[in-house]
Design an enzyme around this catalytic site. Sequence first.
Site, short mmCIF file in Angstrom:
data_model
loop_
_atom_site.label_atom_id
_atom_site.label_comp_id
_atom_site.label_asym_id
_atom_site.label_seq_id
_atom_site.Cartn_x
_atom_site.Cartn_y
_atom_site.Cartn_z
N ALA A 17 0.91 -1.46 -0.38
CA ALA A 17 -0.18 0.22 -0.11
C ALA A 17 0.98 1.13 0.11
CB ALA A 17 -1.15 0.28 1.43
N ARG A 23 -1.89 6.88 -12.14
CA ARG A 23 -3.06 6.76 -13.00
C ARG A 23 -3.97 7.04 -12.48
NH1 ARG A 23 -1.55 0.46 -14.28
NH2 ARG A 23 -1.00 0.66 -12.13
N GLU A 167 3.95 -9.16 -17.57
CA GLU A 167 3.72 -7.55 -17.37
C GLU A 167 2.72 -6.58 -18.40
OE1 GLU A 167 2.42 -6.23 -14.16
OE2 GLU A 167 2.84 -8.52 -13.31
#
Length: 467
Positions: A17, A23, A167
């Site tokens: 976290a 984004r 990814e």
Amino acid sequence: METNINERKPLDVLILAAGLGTRMRSNLAKVLHQLDGRPLINHVCLTAKLLKPRKIYTVIGHQGEDVKEAVLDQISGEEAEFPWQKEQLGTGDAVNSAREFLENENSTLLVLSGDVPMIRSETLAKLVEQHIYQNASCTILTVELDDPTGYGRVVRDSSDIFSRIVEQKDASDEELRVSEINSGIYCFDTKKLFEMLSRVSNDNAQGEYYLTDVPKLLLESGDRVSLYKHHDRTEIEGINNRKQLAEMEKNLRERVIERTLLESGATLVDPASVYISASAKIGRDTVIYPNVSIEGETEIGAGCTIRSGTRIADSKIGKNVSVLDSCLITEAKVGDNCNVGPFAHLRPNAVMKEGAKVGNFVEMKKTILGKNSKANHLTYLGDATVGENSNIGAGTITCNYDGKNKHETNIGNRVKIGSDTMLVAPIKIGDDATTGAGTVATKDVLPNTLVVGSPAREIKTIEKKEK
Ligand code: UD1
Ligand code: MG
């Protein structure tokens, strides 16, 4: 029978976290953005807690103190630890920042993502179960998506066995067509995870240390990597931008509304305009009108009516209560058969006992309004106690604040407070007393006494009427 060495290992949880969440285009750390009225990280913590792990480690960085506070809202300080990631160099680096706490632990480590909030504890329990049963060093939670864009793809070999995670930004065209994705949730053998992390490089499209490289490295060194493919994609969806957050909120809303309609027995006059939090409870035959918002841990009893424009948060409403239009009720308790509103404001620790009434433009804070007592118009009651069957006249104010401290007002049973009375606290008004209109009461009023004026003068003792 094969001995199961993992079985006896304790379970630790590590939540990632520390990222900002570029984004999201926000100054607020991503895991502090709200879903169902609570930060994303709260959802993950609460779910992790249900597994009763030994400890929950939350890797913090961006707005770390605020994230820590949000975590400590859900779990106690003894159960929590907060590794600090100084620079956000990727998920592998994030896990690595917990090295000093975990590298020598002989435990099973469940890694969760702070931005995957809908995961259920039952699913996690099954993941851990499979990990232990298969004696794996790593088990990855995966799911098939129609549109896997943005996620890491889980590449299997020709025998359908795990080969690596790639990814989105590093994937070939063929790999991009893979629909099985990495949820970002894994189980690891703690020691082996940290051993392999030292070998992860940042030689990739994003220049980051990927946690997703660890399973392949484990595989290469002869360890067992297992996949747990889940069927429910809604649990696994991650939040990376505001569009995904808004969609998740909408889906959650729709599910809660559907559940309310099918299971609670309440009527929603216009389901599309009502907001009900996932943790709220609504009783049978309660009718909720359009544009009502029911938030947090609110409980509403059976047979109530909640009219338009009202917001109720973290409050308990009894049975057969009428809440008229445009009320705001937060952290308050309303007893059975009460009437509230229109335009009433019940603030934290406002308590209405059975049959009490609070009407137009009345504000209550940290106040108990006794059984069948009324404050129907234009009134402020703060730091006060009102007994039973008393009437608070229009325009009454408990003057509770002297500029420095708050003081209490104590009003007895069967009291009549006349219109526009100022009760300068601390003050006690005895049972069966009356204040005339426009009274400014600065001293205690004895029971059975009428006072008037400014400052209030005692006029007479009130004769008790025979009933
Ligand atoms: C990650 C996975 C991807 C997976 C997806 C699932 C990697 C490299 N990729 O991608 O395979 O499909 O999750 O949702 O792991 N974080 C840190 N420190 C960092 C970077 C991230 O603590 O340096 C935290 C973030 O706060 C977030 C979590 O890790 O809670 C995931 O990071 P994010 O950047 O969202 O990874 P994804 O691109 O979603
Ligand atoms: Mg993510």
